[in-house]
Design a protein around this motif. Structure first.
Motif, PDB file in Angstrom:
ATOM      1  N   LYS A   4     -29.083  60.559 -54.244  1.00 21.13           N
ATOM      2  CA  LYS A   4     -27.692  60.527 -53.799  1.00 21.13           C
ATOM      3  C   LYS A   4     -27.394  61.812 -53.028  1.00 21.13           C
ATOM      4  N   TRP A   5     -26.633  61.666 -51.954  1.00 16.26           N
ATOM      5  CA  TRP A   5     -26.196  62.796 -51.146  1.00 16.26           C
ATOM      6  C   TRP A   5     -24.754  63.129 -51.513  1.00 16.26           C
ATOM      7  N   THR A   6     -24.468  64.410 -51.733  1.00 17.27           N
ATOM      8  CA  THR A   6     -23.090  64.825 -51.991  1.00 17.27           C
ATOM      9  C   THR A   6     -22.329  64.870 -50.670  1.00 17.27           C
ATOM     10  N   GLY A   7     -21.021  64.885 -50.765  1.00 17.09           N
ATOM     11  CA  GLY A   7     -20.192  65.004 -49.569  1.00 17.09           C
ATOM     12  C   GLY A   7     -20.470  66.292 -48.809  1.00 17.09           C
ATOM     13  N   ARG A   8     -20.722  67.371 -49.539  1.00 18.16           N
ATOM     14  CA  ARG A   8     -21.012  68.654 -48.880  1.00 18.16           C
ATOM     15  C   ARG A   8     -22.329  68.596 -48.118  1.00 18.16           C
ATOM     16  N   LEU A  10     -23.688  65.902 -46.795  1.00 22.18           N
ATOM     17  CA  LEU A  10     -23.446  65.076 -45.611  1.00 22.18           C
ATOM     18  C   LEU A  10     -22.665  65.863 -44.555  1.00 22.18           C
ATOM     19  N   SER A  11     -21.731  66.690 -44.994  1.00 22.87           N
ATOM     20  CA  SER A  11     -21.001  67.552 -44.058  1.00 22.87           C
ATOM     21  C   SER A  11     -21.940  68.553 -43.397  1.00 22.87           C
ATOM     22  N   HIS A  80     -29.659  64.623 -56.774  1.00 17.89           N
ATOM     23  CA  HIS A  80     -28.477  64.823 -55.940  1.00 17.89           C
ATOM     24  C   HIS A  80     -28.772  65.898 -54.901  1.00 17.89           C
TER      25      HIS A  80
END
Length: 91
Positions: A4-8, A10-11, A80
């Motif tokens: 899973k990729w965190t939002g940070r 991906l940002s 993660h």
């Protein structure tokens, strides 16, 4: 194990692409593709990355993908992706 990729994270990918694309769009796309593929190799051997003791008791580790550092955390059966950046960035 799941990935899973965190939002940070991906940002971070979007930020790196936005920085590289004006100079060379194809190179930017290849870099992002390479960085998104790198953590998939960890699914078979998740503990291959260097453990970062400053995050204890969490199991946060890092790997290098070319000139980029990728930090990730192992929680139960999920890996993660937390953050990534170029090693020349001031972090």
């Amino acid at each position: 194990m799941a990935l899973k990729w965190t939002g940070r994270a991906l940002s971070d990918l979007a930020r790196l692409y936005a920085f590289l694309a004006p100079v060379n769009g194809q190179a930017a796309a290849r870099t992002v593709q390479s960085l998104t593929a790198a953590p998939a190799r960890l699914l078979e051997h998740p503990r291959i990355g260097e453990r970062l003791e400053e995050f204890d008791p969490r199991e946060v580790r890092r790997i290098l993908a070319g000139n980029y550092e990728i930090r990730y955390e192992i929680r139960e059966s999920t890996l993660h992706v937390l953050r990534l950046w170029h090693t020349r960035e001031d972090r």
